[in-house]
Design a protein around this motif. Structure first.
Motif, mmCIF file in Angstrom:
data_model
loop_
_atom_site.group_PDB
_atom_site.id
_atom_site.type_symbol
_atom_site.label_atom_id
_atom_site.label_comp_id
_atom_site.label_asym_id
_atom_site.label_seq_id
_atom_site.Cartn_x
_atom_site.Cartn_y
_atom_site.Cartn_z
ATOM 1 N N TYR A 33 -5.006 0.050 1.995
ATOM 2 C CA TYR A 33 -4.582 -0.400 3.103
ATOM 3 C C TYR A 33 -5.640 -1.063 4.201
ATOM 4 O O TYR A 33 -6.290 -0.858 4.915
ATOM 5 N N GLN A 50 -2.106 -0.881 -3.770
ATOM 6 C CA GLN A 50 -1.776 0.292 -4.980
ATOM 7 C C GLN A 50 -2.596 0.229 -6.094
ATOM 8 O O GLN A 50 -2.642 1.848 -6.157
ATOM 9 N N SER A 94 -3.692 6.323 0.359
ATOM 10 C CA SER A 94 -3.197 6.939 0.054
ATOM 11 C C SER A 94 -3.019 7.410 -1.298
ATOM 12 O O SER A 94 -3.573 6.826 -1.722
ATOM 13 N N GLY A 96 -1.192 7.187 -4.493
ATOM 14 C CA GLY A 96 -0.575 6.239 -5.300
ATOM 15 C C GLY A 96 0.157 5.727 -4.863
ATOM 16 O O GLY A 96 0.067 5.560 -3.668
ATOM 17 N N GLN A 97 1.300 5.122 -5.958
ATOM 18 C CA GLN A 97 1.841 4.948 -5.688
ATOM 19 C C GLN A 97 3.407 5.668 -4.851
ATOM 20 O O GLN A 97 3.326 7.373 -5.115
ATOM 21 N N GLY A 98 4.010 5.408 -3.984
ATOM 22 C CA GLY A 98 5.563 6.025 -3.334
ATOM 23 C C GLY A 98 4.693 6.399 -1.433
ATOM 24 O O GLY A 98 3.092 6.423 -1.568
#
Lengths: 113, 112
Positions: A33, A50, A94, A96-98
């Motif tokens: 990000y 992502q 961070s 992965g996804q989520g």
């Protein structure tokens, strides 16, 4: 040491020039990000990715561009179209996804005159 | 639109006091809430992450609580020290979007 590195720490540019900010992570995180921080305001999301070769615009993407050719790297280019580029830029990553916990780099302070 | 507010904006206390920092959000449909610390000119350090199904998290002298129904989180700092001086930021994630929405922070000064 595992972590997120941003370079340079301070960057000075003349108005009208494009500039690229570096962000590298060795945490094996999938998601990365870019945020912008201005005095008296909270952090605002510029772009996020992502997965390699894919990225999405955040809330203030105008005048910025990114690439994600490698999992470890997510460079941000501040173009001459960005009307007010002077700010503190923070990169994060961070798993992965989520909505996993995000970890931040030390930041790059960009000054455009 | 989700808005995150932190009160107070600044706080100055003597060493040893127990502190409460407040964070409120307008949309209770959050997925996570994360508390950060930021030293001047530095990046953010993650302190605590509370998932929406949790009511609190603890780490050392720090305790964060979450009340989704009222749209509030508090960060409790026990026995404050001068080294705790920093800006504390809270941020929420809506749904599974991965997008953190930040408050403007509480600037804390703990003097000896």
């Amino acid at each position: 040491d595992g972590g997120i590195t941003q370079s340079p720490k301070y960057l000075f540019r003349k108005e009208g020039q494009n500039v690229t900010l570096s962000c590298e992570q060795n945490l094996n995180h999938d998601a990365m990000y870019w945020y912008r921080q201005d005095p008296g305001q909270g952090l605002r999301l510029i772009y996020y990715s992502q997965i390699v070769n894919d990225f999405q615009k955040g809330d203030i993407a105008e005048g910025y561009s990114v690439s994600r050719e490698k999992k470890e790297s997510f460079p941000l280019t501040v173009t001459s179209a960005q009307k007010n580029p002077t700010a503190f830029y923070l990169c994060a990553s961070s798993w992965g996804q989520g909505p996993y916990e995000q970890y931040f780099g030390p930041g790059t302070r960009l000054t455009v005159t | 639109k989700q808005e995150v507010t932190q009160i107070p904006a600044a706080l100055s206390v003597p060493e040893g006091e127990n502190l409460v920092l407040n964070c409120s959000f307008t949309d209770s449909a959050i997925y996570n809430l994360q508390w950060f610390r930021q030293d001047p000119g530095k990046g953010l350090t993650s302190l605590l992450l509370i998932q929406s199904s949790q009511r609190e998290q603890t780490s050392g002298r720090l305790n964060a609580s979450l009340d989704k129904s009222s749209g509030r989180s508090t960060l409790y700092i026990a026995a404050s020290q001068p080294g705790d001086s920093a800006t504390y930021l809270c941020a929420v994630i809506i749904g599974r979007t991965d997008k953190l929405i930040f408050g403007t922070g509480t600037r804390l000064q703990v003097f000896p």
